[in-house]
Design a protein around this motif. Sequence first.
Motif, PDB file in Angstrom:
ATOM      1  N   GLN A  87       0.811  -1.219   0.000  1.00 30.41           N
ATOM      2  CA  GLN A  87       0.000   0.000   0.000  1.00 30.41           C
ATOM      3  C   GLN A  87       0.846   1.270   0.000  1.00 30.41           C
ATOM      4  O   GLN A  87       0.327   2.352  -0.283  1.00 30.41           O
ATOM      5  CB  GLN A  87      -0.950   0.014   1.206  1.00 30.41           C
TER       6      GLN A  87
ATOM      7  N   CYS B  40     -11.030   0.243   2.703  1.00 32.11           N
ATOM      8  CA  CYS B  40      -9.597   0.063   2.529  1.00 32.11           C
ATOM      9  C   CYS B  40      -8.972   1.421   2.243  1.00 32.11           C
ATOM     10  O   CYS B  40      -9.513   2.197   1.463  1.00 32.11           O
ATOM     11  CB  CYS B  40      -9.358  -0.885   1.352  1.00 32.11           C
ATOM     12  N   LEU B  41      -7.821   1.709   2.870  1.00 29.05           N
ATOM     13  CA  LEU B  41      -7.141   2.990   2.649  1.00 29.05           C
ATOM     14  C   LEU B  41      -6.751   3.161   1.179  1.00 29.05           C
ATOM     15  O   LEU B  41      -6.578   4.279   0.713  1.00 29.05           O
ATOM     16  CB  LEU B  41      -5.883   3.086   3.523  1.00 29.05           C
TER      17      LEU B  41
ATOM     18  N   HIS C  99      -7.686  -9.239   5.733  1.00 27.60           N
ATOM     19  CA  HIS C  99      -7.644  -8.133   4.764  1.00 27.60           C
ATOM     20  C   HIS C  99      -6.190  -7.777   4.407  1.00 27.60           C
ATOM     21  O   HIS C  99      -5.846  -7.629   3.230  1.00 27.60           O
ATOM     22  CB  HIS C  99      -8.376  -6.926   5.369  1.00 27.60           C
TER      23      HIS C  99
ATOM     24  N   HIS D 134      -3.700  -8.276   0.841  1.00 30.99           N
ATOM     25  CA  HIS D 134      -2.893  -7.266   0.133  1.00 30.99           C
ATOM     26  C   HIS D 134      -1.568  -7.849  -0.337  1.00 30.99           C
ATOM     27  O   HIS D 134      -1.053  -7.476  -1.392  1.00 30.99           O
ATOM     28  CB  HIS D 134      -2.592  -6.066   1.036  1.00 30.99           C
TER      29      HIS D 134
HETATM   30 ZN    ZN Z   1      -6.701  -2.498   2.496  1.00 30.83          ZN
END
Ligand code: ZN
Length: 163
Positions: A48, A86-87, A128, A132
């Motif tokens: 991320q 989700c960011l 979650h 990723h």
């Molecule tokens: Zn996420």
Amino acid sequence: MDIRTYGDPTLRQQAEPVPEIDAEIRALCERMVEAMMRANGVGLAAPQIGISKRIIILDVDGAFHILINPELVETSEETEPVIEGCLSVPGVDAPVERSIRAVIKGINLQGQEVRIEGEGLLARAMQHEIDHLNGKLFLDHLGTARRQSLLKEYQRLAKETDE
Ligand code: ZN
């Protein structure tokens, strides 16, 4: 440190295992913690922030963990749908069906093996964030129609923010 958003190719890659915990990895973890706190997240995975390595951070209900090379060991057969966001897909959320209990293991920054048993939000965040590392987003758990309408809404919001 910008959080990568939907469409960024790093979010779709299989992240690489971390062979050794060195100064570079410790600095990366620090950047991840900062990025997560700034965004008020309950978890973050290295992809991320554009780094394709198997590292996650969890910060749920007072439980804080940095885990290197985490793996899902167990997930309960019992699942429940809970609204999730989700960011990396800011502004939209949807109910996602996930196991209500999960066990993961990984290595902490001191190089020790850690095993975490979670339920509810912690179990959800564990699943979650590990998703990723495998190039998977919460959207991928939704049915096609729901995913498409959510993406449409996301793109509309993203366009508004750009203007
Ligand atoms: Zn996420």
